[in-house]
Design a protein around this motif. Structure first.
Motif, PDB file in Angstrom:
ATOM      1  N   ASP A 187       0.830  -1.208   0.000  1.00  0.00           N
ATOM      2  CA  ASP A 187       0.000   0.000   0.000  1.00  0.00           C
ATOM      3  C   ASP A 187       0.865   1.260   0.000  1.00  0.00           C
ATOM      4  O   ASP A 187       0.538   2.241  -0.676  1.00  0.00           O
ATOM      5  CB  ASP A 187      -0.927   0.014   1.217  1.00  0.00           C
ATOM      6  CG  ASP A 187      -2.125  -0.909   1.049  1.00  0.00           C
ATOM      7  OD1 ASP A 187      -2.406  -1.335  -0.096  1.00  0.00           O
ATOM      8  OD2 ASP A 187      -2.786  -1.208   2.063  1.00  0.00           O
TER       9      ASP A 187
ATOM     10  N   ARG B   6       2.274   1.907  -3.419  1.00  0.00           N
ATOM     11  CA  ARG B   6       1.269   2.511  -4.296  1.00  0.00           C
ATOM     12  C   ARG B   6       1.084   3.994  -3.981  1.00  0.00           C
ATOM     13  O   ARG B   6       0.942   4.824  -4.895  1.00  0.00           O
ATOM     14  CB  ARG B   6      -0.049   1.743  -4.171  1.00  0.00           C
ATOM     15  CG  ARG B   6      -0.031   0.390  -4.878  1.00  0.00           C
ATOM     16  CD  ARG B   6      -1.398  -0.233  -4.918  1.00  0.00           C
ATOM     17  NE  ARG B   6      -1.811  -0.741  -3.618  1.00  0.00           N
ATOM     18  CZ  ARG B   6      -1.553  -1.975  -3.179  1.00  0.00           C
ATOM     19  NH1 ARG B   6      -0.871  -2.822  -3.940  1.00  0.00           N
ATOM     20  NH2 ARG B   6      -1.989  -2.365  -1.987  1.00  0.00           N
TER      21      ARG B   6
ATOM     22  N   THR C  51       4.004   5.893  -5.433  1.00  0.00           N
ATOM     23  CA  THR C  51       3.836   5.994  -6.887  1.00  0.00           C
ATOM     24  C   THR C  51       2.852   7.100  -7.246  1.00  0.00           C
ATOM     25  O   THR C  51       3.141   7.972  -8.087  1.00  0.00           O
ATOM     26  CB  THR C  51       3.341   4.658  -7.459  1.00  0.00           C
ATOM     27  OG1 THR C  51       4.350   3.659  -7.275  1.00  0.00           O
ATOM     28  CG2 THR C  51       3.013   4.771  -8.944  1.00  0.00           C
ATOM     29  N   GLU C  52       1.706   7.089  -6.612  1.00  0.00           N
ATOM     30  CA  GLU C  52       0.649   8.038  -6.966  1.00  0.00           C
ATOM     31  C   GLU C  52       1.025   9.472  -6.653  1.00  0.00           C
ATOM     32  O   GLU C  52       0.823  10.381  -7.477  1.00  0.00           O
ATOM     33  CB  GLU C  52      -0.645   7.647  -6.241  1.00  0.00           C
ATOM     34  CG  GLU C  52      -1.252   6.345  -6.764  1.00  0.00           C
ATOM     35  CD  GLU C  52      -2.344   5.786  -5.873  1.00  0.00           C
ATOM     36  OE1 GLU C  52      -2.720   6.492  -4.903  1.00  0.00           O
ATOM     37  OE2 GLU C  52      -2.809   4.654  -6.133  1.00  0.00           O
TER      38      GLU C  52
ATOM     39  N   ALA D 219       1.593  -6.597 -10.830  1.00  0.00           N
ATOM     40  CA  ALA D 219       0.530  -5.750 -10.275  1.00  0.00           C
ATOM     41  C   ALA D 219       1.021  -4.326 -10.060  1.00  0.00           C
ATOM     42  O   ALA D 219       0.304  -3.354 -10.329  1.00  0.00           O
ATOM     43  CB  ALA D 219       0.018  -6.341  -8.964  1.00  0.00           C
ATOM     44  N   ALA D 220       2.259  -4.189  -9.580  1.00  0.00           N
ATOM     45  CA  ALA D 220       2.820  -2.850  -9.363  1.00  0.00           C
ATOM     46  C   ALA D 220       3.031  -2.124 -10.685  1.00  0.00           C
ATOM     47  O   ALA D 220       2.800  -0.909 -10.795  1.00  0.00           O
ATOM     48  CB  ALA D 220       4.132  -2.948  -8.600  1.00  0.00           C
TER      49      ALA D 220
ATOM     50  N   GLU E 124       1.332  -2.630 -13.471  1.00  0.00           N
ATOM     51  CA  GLU E 124       0.012  -2.265 -13.987  1.00  0.00           C
ATOM     52  C   GLU E 124      -0.555  -1.063 -13.237  1.00  0.00           C
ATOM     53  O   GLU E 124      -1.181  -0.174 -13.837  1.00  0.00           O
ATOM     54  CB  GLU E 124      -0.921  -3.463 -13.889  1.00  0.00           C
ATOM     55  CG  GLU E 124      -0.548  -4.589 -14.851  1.00  0.00           C
ATOM     56  CD  GLU E 124      -1.364  -5.844 -14.657  1.00  0.00           C
ATOM     57  OE1 GLU E 124      -1.423  -6.659 -15.598  1.00  0.00           O
ATOM     58  OE2 GLU E 124      -1.938  -6.029 -13.562  1.00  0.00           O
ATOM     59  N   HIS E 125      -0.320  -1.019 -11.927  1.00  0.00           N
ATOM     60  CA  HIS E 125      -0.754   0.147 -11.150  1.00  0.00           C
ATOM     61  C   HIS E 125      -0.028   1.399 -11.609  1.00  0.00           C
ATOM     62  O   HIS E 125      -0.644   2.468 -11.758  1.00  0.00           O
ATOM     63  CB  HIS E 125      -0.510  -0.092  -9.660  1.00  0.00           C
ATOM     64  CG  HIS E 125      -0.752   1.123  -8.820  1.00  0.00           C
ATOM     65  ND1 HIS E 125       0.276   1.919  -8.360  1.00  0.00           N
ATOM     66  CD2 HIS E 125      -1.903   1.696  -8.382  1.00  0.00           C
ATOM     67  CE1 HIS E 125      -0.235   2.918  -7.665  1.00  0.00           C
ATOM     68  NE2 HIS E 125      -1.543   2.813  -7.661  1.00  0.00           N
TER      69      HIS E 125
ATOM     70  N   ARG F 191       1.219   2.009 -14.547  1.00  0.00           N
ATOM     71  CA  ARG F 191       0.650   2.379 -15.844  1.00  0.00           C
ATOM     72  C   ARG F 191      -0.679   3.098 -15.672  1.00  0.00           C
ATOM     73  O   ARG F 191      -0.905   4.172 -16.256  1.00  0.00           O
ATOM     74  CB  ARG F 191       0.450   1.119 -16.678  1.00  0.00           C
ATOM     75  CG  ARG F 191      -0.236   1.345 -18.029  1.00  0.00           C
ATOM     76  CD  ARG F 191      -0.777   0.037 -18.580  1.00  0.00           C
ATOM     77  NE  ARG F 191      -1.774  -0.553 -17.666  1.00  0.00           N
ATOM     78  CZ  ARG F 191      -2.121  -1.829 -17.681  1.00  0.00           C
ATOM     79  NH1 ARG F 191      -1.577  -2.673 -18.533  1.00  0.00           N
ATOM     80  NH2 ARG F 191      -3.048  -2.277 -16.815  1.00  0.00           N
ATOM     81  N   ASP F 192      -1.557   2.537 -14.848  1.00  0.00           N
ATOM     82  CA  ASP F 192      -2.886   3.105 -14.679  1.00  0.00           C
ATOM     83  C   ASP F 192      -2.839   4.461 -13.982  1.00  0.00           C
ATOM     84  O   ASP F 192      -3.715   5.309 -14.190  1.00  0.00           O
ATOM     85  CB  ASP F 192      -3.770   2.140 -13.889  1.00  0.00           C
ATOM     86  CG  ASP F 192      -4.017   0.831 -14.634  1.00  0.00           C
ATOM     87  OD1 ASP F 192      -3.769   0.783 -15.863  1.00  0.00           O
ATOM     88  OD2 ASP F 192      -4.430  -0.151 -13.982  1.00  0.00           O
ATOM     89  N   ALA F 193      -1.803   4.665 -13.150  1.00  0.00           N
ATOM     90  CA  ALA F 193      -1.668   5.934 -12.444  1.00  0.00           C
ATOM     91  C   ALA F 193      -1.046   7.021 -13.312  1.00  0.00           C
ATOM     92  O   ALA F 193      -1.072   8.196 -12.940  1.00  0.00           O
ATOM     93  CB  ALA F 193      -0.836   5.738 -11.175  1.00  0.00           C
TER      94      ALA F 193
END
Length: 300
Positions: free
Chosen positions: A62, A65, A68-69, A94-95, A97-98, A100-102
């Motif tokens: 968490d 993430r 990253t954000e 998963a990290a 992909e997160h 990328r999505d962020a």
């Protein structure tokens, strides 16, 4: 997909931001944002959240993430974001992909943490991550002196988004050979052992270098980059001499105080707390004073 802009972004000072902690041990997001803005205002144009100087392995999923954000938010188009990912394959995917999505543009894949690593297995590990995020540039972090350059070329044959390398084996001759075996012009070569190794690695093919020191003095790191880009090794070595003791303190005892010294310097400047997480530890008082004296002598 045109990867040229991402390759250009890698050929720079690749800043590895610290992760500041509050008194209760949680991430101090206010201080973190302020430190990131200081890097951006200082001219840094590529940052790696969740790198080793950011205490990647001491953060929870968490927290990684969150880092990253908030980094992507603060970068806001002013800098390229290269997110550190790693651990087991599903966690790393998963990290990625997160990231990328962020809104990140690239991921750096930490050296696999496993007692038994085959060269073919190294390819499998990185291929699984790179193929999960074909939209992102992928940068393997290489610390294994036994890995052959041909293995990197083999990986990129099936994963064209593998565009650069953070090479952190402390051997300039080995780096020069590895880069040529893999394809000197095929990848962007980033000296992964920061300013002390940057001149020797640039001499054999690197065009960028990572930095933790840049958290403390962005101008010092950028001055070295400018000298290296100009081929002015005398000027680069003047910077090298200036920061040598600081980097030696970080590298002492197999880099036991790599993060600790950087945070101590930031604490001396009043920018964040000195706290680090186990297995790192804060410096003893005598070394704290030395770090403060070193920083006081720099133009920050």
């Amino acid at each position: 997909m045109d990867l040229t802009p991402l390759k250009a972004a890698l050929a720079d000072v690749v800043a590895i931001p610290v992760t500041p902690f509050a008194e209760d041990g949680s991430i101090d997001t206010t201080a973190h944002r302020a430190l990131l803005r200081r890097l951006l205002d200082g001219g840094v144009r590529i940052v790696t959240p969740n790198g080793n100087t950011g205490e990647f392995y001491a953060l929870t999923p968490d927290e990684r993430r969150t880092v990253t954000e908030l980094t992507i938010e603060e970068a806001g188009g002013r800098a390229t974001v290269l997110v550190g990912v790693g651990h087991d394959v599903p966690t790393a995917v998963a990290a990625a992909e997160h990231a990328r999505d962020a809104g990140a543009e690239m991921v750096m894949v930490h050296q696999p943490v496993h007692p038994y690593i085959s060269q073919e297995g190294w390819i499998d590990y990185h291929r699984a991550i790179a193929q999960a995020v074909p939209e992102l540039g992928v940068v393997p972090y290489i610390r294994n002196p036994l890995l052959a350059g041909e293995r990197l070329a083999e990986l990129a044959d099936t994963c064209p988004n593998v565009i650069g390398v953070k090479y952190a084996v402390p051997d300039a001759a080995r780096f020069g050979a590895f880069a040529r075996d893999a394809g000197l012009e095929r990848f962007v070569w980033v000296a992964g052992l920061a300013e002390l190794y940057a001149p020797s690695y640039f001499a054999t093919g690197a065009t960028g270098f990572t930095s933790g020191l840049v958290n403390v003095a962005p101008g010092v790191s950028l001055a070295m980059l400018g000298a290296l880009r100009a081929g002015d090794y005398a000027a680069a070595m003047k910077v090298w001499e200036q920061i040598r003791r600081f980097e030696d303190l970080r590298a002492d005892r197999q880099s036991a105080n790599n993060v600790t010294v950087v945070k101590e310097a930031l604490a001396a400047l009043g920018l964040c707390r000195r706290d680090v997480r186990a297995p790192s530890r804060v410096l003893p008082e005598a070394q704290r004073a030395e770090v403060a004296d070193l920083v006081a002598g720099w133009s920050i």
